[in-house]
Design a protein around this motif. Structure first.
Motif, PDB file in Angstrom:
ATOM      1  N   LEU A 144       0.863  -1.179   0.000  1.00  0.00           N
ATOM      2  CA  LEU A 144       0.000   0.000   0.000  1.00  0.00           C
ATOM      3  C   LEU A 144       0.900   1.229   0.000  1.00  0.00           C
ATOM      4  O   LEU A 144       1.542   1.535   1.010  1.00  0.00           O
ATOM      5  CB  LEU A 144      -0.924   0.019   1.219  1.00  0.00           C
ATOM      6  N   GLN A 145       0.970   1.886  -1.148  1.00  0.00           N
ATOM      7  CA  GLN A 145       1.725   3.126  -1.271  1.00  0.00           C
ATOM      8  C   GLN A 145       0.805   4.268  -0.868  1.00  0.00           C
ATOM      9  O   GLN A 145      -0.269   4.442  -1.458  1.00  0.00           O
ATOM     10  CB  GLN A 145       2.212   3.316  -2.707  1.00  0.00           C
ATOM     11  N   MET A 146       1.227   5.021   0.125  1.00  0.00           N
ATOM     12  CA  MET A 146       0.396   6.095   0.663  1.00  0.00           C
ATOM     13  C   MET A 146       1.121   7.425   0.470  1.00  0.00           C
ATOM     14  O   MET A 146       2.212   7.623   1.013  1.00  0.00           O
ATOM     15  CB  MET A 146       0.126   5.853   2.151  1.00  0.00           C
ATOM     16  N   ASP A 147       0.530   8.301  -0.305  1.00  0.00           N
ATOM     17  CA  ASP A 147       1.112   9.612  -0.605  1.00  0.00           C
ATOM     18  C   ASP A 147       0.219  10.720  -0.071  1.00  0.00           C
ATOM     19  O   ASP A 147      -0.968  10.529   0.177  1.00  0.00           O
ATOM     20  CB  ASP A 147       1.297   9.763  -2.109  1.00  0.00           C
ATOM     21  N   ASN A 148       0.815  11.899   0.066  1.00  0.00           N
ATOM     22  CA  ASN A 148       0.080  13.074   0.542  1.00  0.00           C
ATOM     23  C   ASN A 148      -0.710  12.755   1.810  1.00  0.00           C
ATOM     24  O   ASN A 148      -1.899  13.050   1.899  1.00  0.00           O
ATOM     25  CB  ASN A 148      -0.853  13.595  -0.557  1.00  0.00           C
ATOM     26  N   LEU A 149      -0.034  12.187   2.761  1.00  0.00           N
ATOM     27  CA  LEU A 149      -0.676  11.770   3.999  1.00  0.00           C
ATOM     28  C   LEU A 149      -1.099  12.964   4.835  1.00  0.00           C
ATOM     29  O   LEU A 149      -0.457  14.019   4.827  1.00  0.00           O
ATOM     30  CB  LEU A 149       0.277  10.870   4.800  1.00  0.00           C
ATOM     31  N   SER A 150      -2.193  12.767   5.552  1.00  0.00           N
ATOM     32  CA  SER A 150      -2.699  13.792   6.466  1.00  0.00           C
ATOM     33  C   SER A 150      -2.903  13.164   7.845  1.00  0.00           C
ATOM     34  O   SER A 150      -2.948  11.933   7.974  1.00  0.00           O
ATOM     35  CB  SER A 150      -4.014  14.359   5.943  1.00  0.00           C
ATOM     36  N   PRO A 151      -3.043  13.987   8.871  1.00  0.00           N
ATOM     37  CA  PRO A 151      -3.284  13.429  10.215  1.00  0.00           C
ATOM     38  C   PRO A 151      -4.502  12.508  10.270  1.00  0.00           C
ATOM     39  O   PRO A 151      -4.533  11.582  11.098  1.00  0.00           O
ATOM     40  CB  PRO A 151      -3.484  14.682  11.073  1.00  0.00           C
ATOM     41  N   ALA A 152      -5.471  12.721   9.395  1.00  0.00           N
ATOM     42  CA  ALA A 152      -6.664  11.858   9.368  1.00  0.00           C
ATOM     43  C   ALA A 152      -6.334  10.433   8.931  1.00  0.00           C
ATOM     44  O   ALA A 152      -7.148   9.525   9.107  1.00  0.00           O
ATOM     45  CB  ALA A 152      -7.711  12.448   8.422  1.00  0.00           C
ATOM     46  N   ASP A 153      -5.161  10.221   8.376  1.00  0.00           N
ATOM     47  CA  ASP A 153      -4.736   8.880   7.968  1.00  0.00           C
ATOM     48  C   ASP A 153      -4.068   8.108   9.100  1.00  0.00           C
ATOM     49  O   ASP A 153      -3.718   6.941   8.929  1.00  0.00           O
ATOM     50  CB  ASP A 153      -3.769   8.964   6.783  1.00  0.00           C
ATOM     51  N   THR A 154      -3.897   8.731  10.230  1.00  0.00           N
ATOM     52  CA  THR A 154      -3.276   8.065  11.377  1.00  0.00           C
ATOM     53  C   THR A 154      -4.112   6.887  11.843  1.00  0.00           C
ATOM     54  O   THR A 154      -5.344   6.984  11.931  1.00  0.00           O
ATOM     55  CB  THR A 154      -3.100   9.060  12.538  1.00  0.00           C
ATOM     56  N   GLY A 155      -3.440   5.782  12.143  1.00  0.00           N
ATOM     57  CA  GLY A 155      -4.140   4.613  12.637  1.00  0.00           C
ATOM     58  C   GLY A 155      -3.304   3.365  12.488  1.00  0.00           C
ATOM     59  O   GLY A 155      -2.173   3.416  11.982  1.00  0.00           O
ATOM     60  N   VAL A 156      -3.869   2.269  12.919  1.00  0.00           N
ATOM     61  CA  VAL A 156      -3.238   0.966  12.703  1.00  0.00           C
ATOM     62  C   VAL A 156      -3.768   0.405  11.394  1.00  0.00           C
ATOM     63  O   VAL A 156      -4.981   0.352  11.180  1.00  0.00           O
ATOM     64  CB  VAL A 156      -3.532  -0.003  13.865  1.00  0.00           C
TER      65      VAL A 156
END
Length: 121
Positions: free
Chosen positions: A80-92
Motif C-alpha cells: 500500500l503506497q500512501m502519498d500526501n498523507l494527512s493526520p486523518a490517515d493516522t491509525g493501525v
C-alpha cells in the motif's frame, strides 16, 4: 499456518509518503483477493483498499488518488503506497485475506496484527 505480517509503518509528516508491505504465507496466495483496513484511535475499523489476484482494485473514497494498492504474486506480498498523507490517515493498518478472489463478493476471513502509521508534524 496462515500468516500475514505487515511492515512499513512509522511516523511521517503531513504531506509525506509511506509504503506498507504485507507478507503472506500458509495459503494459496494467488487464489485470493487481499485487502487493507485501518483503525484510527477511538474509531471503528474501515476498509481502505482491495486488490484481486488479477490486479483489479478498489479504494475508499477518502484515499482515492492518494493511495495505491499493488501485489507481487511471486513474492506473496501486497503493498500500500500512501502519498500526501494527512493526520486523518493516522491509525493501525491491517492487511487481510479475502474469502474469494473478489473485492465485492464474499468477505474477509483473516487479518494480520497491524502496523501503526502516525501522521504528525
Amino acid at each position: 499456518q496462515l500468516q500475514l505480517v505487515e511492515s512499513g509503518g512509522g511516523l511521517v509528516q503531513p504531506g509525506g509518503s509511506l509504503r506498507l508491505s504485507c507478507a503472506a504465507s500458509g495459503f494459496t496466495y494467488g487464489a485470493y483477493a487481499m485487502r487493507w483496513f485501518r483503525q484510527a484511535p477511538g474509531k471503528e475499523r474501515e476498509e481502505v483498499s482491495c486488490i484481486t489476484s488479477g490486479g483489479h482494485t478498489k479504494y475508499a473514497d477518502s484515499v482515492k488518488g492518494r493511495f495505491t494498492i499493488s501485489r507481487d504474486n511471486a513474492k506473496r506480498t501486497v503493498y500500500l503506497q500512501m502519498d500526501n498523507l494527512s493526520p486523518a490517515d493516522t491509525g493501525v493498518y491491517y492487511c487481510a485475506k479475502e474469502q474469494l478472489n473478489s473485492c465485492v463478493l464474499g468477505g474477509t476471513d483473516y487479518w494480520g496484527k497491524g502496523t501503526l502509521v502516525t501522521v504528525s508534524s
